[in-house]
Enzyme design. Structure first.
Site, PDB file in Angstrom:
ATOM      1  N   GLY A   1       0.834  -1.088   0.052  1.00 21.09           N
ATOM      2  CA  GLY A   1      -0.007  -0.055  -0.211  1.00 21.09           C
ATOM      3  C   GLY A   1       0.697   1.243   0.142  1.00 21.09           C
ATOM      4  CB  THR A   2       2.360   3.337  -1.581  1.00 21.85           C
ATOM      5  OG1 THR A   2       3.344   4.590  -1.483  1.00 21.85           O
ATOM      6  CG2 THR A   2       2.362   3.008  -3.047  1.00 21.85           C
ATOM      7  CB  THR A   3      -0.784   7.639  -1.626  1.00 25.53           C
ATOM      8  OG1 THR A   3      -1.865   7.003  -0.957  1.00 25.53           O
ATOM      9  CG2 THR A   3      -1.301   8.885  -2.718  1.00 25.53           C
TER      10      THR A   3
ATOM     11  CE  LYS B   1       6.044   4.593   0.400  1.00 26.12           C
ATOM     12  NZ  LYS B   1       4.779   4.280   0.815  1.00 26.12           N
TER      13      LYS B   1
END
Length: 289
Positions: free
Chosen positions: A49-51, A82
């Protein structure tokens, strides 16, 4: 986690044969196993999960991402990076398995450096994206998980490409990748304009990531912001996601203004909403159905 734990490998038994690990310097599954079937059966199952987001506008390319690295239901690192620089005019966002993303960006950096030495100049952003997609497509079906947005500036100006580990390579103006991308897209689709100013672009990127971290449990930590200009990429800022979201809630917006206008007063009569309706268009039935 040790390699033996990941591959469910045990020391060979003297009484019966068992799969063994390959020699150093190579990677292979045990003999007699199909690679895809082996990874589906014995490979780890971790939630990713990430944005991350990136968009192109007249002053370059903006890249932003949260900093939370999750491992299942655990927060492994609250301050990871990231957005990875590739060279002076190219960087990329990372989404998927952290180890896969870092490894393939190292491979991409090496290949671009070799091409620059052979040809005397760096490839274009489109060439770098195509190179990365072709290299990763050879490992399709082996649980490789890399989803990235390559942001750069070359002879044709600002460029943005989305590359996935199955070989997908797309060009566009807006990309958001990760579990929080649906929330980020909602903010980006409303506020994006190609002719934005630099400060408007910074505010839009921070707002999109901050709202995504509020709704997505796998996103959080801080908000990293990068800007790719003609002179090269620039690390703009890092803001705490919760503090940034709290500050955004204090700002007046069109939704809050409409809610205030539509809120009933003490006498029980509501104000007319400013949506272009005439007083006669709003009719309240006197009887219940």
């Amino acid at each position: 986690m040790a390699l033996q734990d990941v591959c469910k490998w045990q020391a060979p038994d003297t009484q019966e044969t068992s799969p063994h690990l390959p020699q150093a310097g190579s990677w292979a599954v045990p003999r007699g196993w199909d690679p895809q079937a082996f990874l589906q059966t014995h490979g780890p199952r971790l939630a990713h999960g990430t944005t991350t987001l990136a968009f192109r506008f007249r002053h370059g390319v903006i890249a932003a991402a949260d900093t939370r690295s999750s491992c299942g239901n655990y927060v492994e690192c609250p301050a990871s990076r990231k957005v990875i620089p590739v060279h002076q005019h190219l960087l990329g966002t990372t989404s998927g398995t952290s180890a896969d993303c870092v490894t393939w960006y190292r491979v991409l950096q090496r290949e671009l450096r070799l091409r620059a030495l052979r040809e005397g100049q760096l490839p274009s952003v489109a060439g770098a994206a195509k190179l990365l997609s072709v290299m990763m497509s050879r490992y399709r079906g082996l649980d490789l998980c890399v989803a990235t947005a390559l942001c750069g500036w070359d002879r044709s100006g600002p460029a943005l490409f989305y590359v996935y580990s199955d070989g997908t390579c797309l060009q566009g103006n807006i990309f958001s990748v990760g579990s929080g991308s649906p929330y980020a897209y909602g903010v980006l689709d409303r506020g994006y304009r190609y002719d934005m100013s630099t400060q408007e672009a910074y505010a839009l990127a921070r707002c999109a990531v901050a709202h995504a971290t509020r709704r997505d449990a796998y996103s959080g930590g801080s908000v990293d912001l990068f800007h790719v200009r003609e002179s090269g990429w620039e690390y703009v800022s890092r803001h705490d996601a919760w503090v940034l979201y709290s500050e955004l809630q204090k700002l007046p917006g069109p939704e809050k203004e409409w809610e205030e206008e539509a809120t009933p007063d003490r006498a029980g009569e509501g104000r007319e909403p400013s949506v272009g309706l005439a007083p006669g268009d709003l009719k309240v039935p006197t009887e219940r159905l």
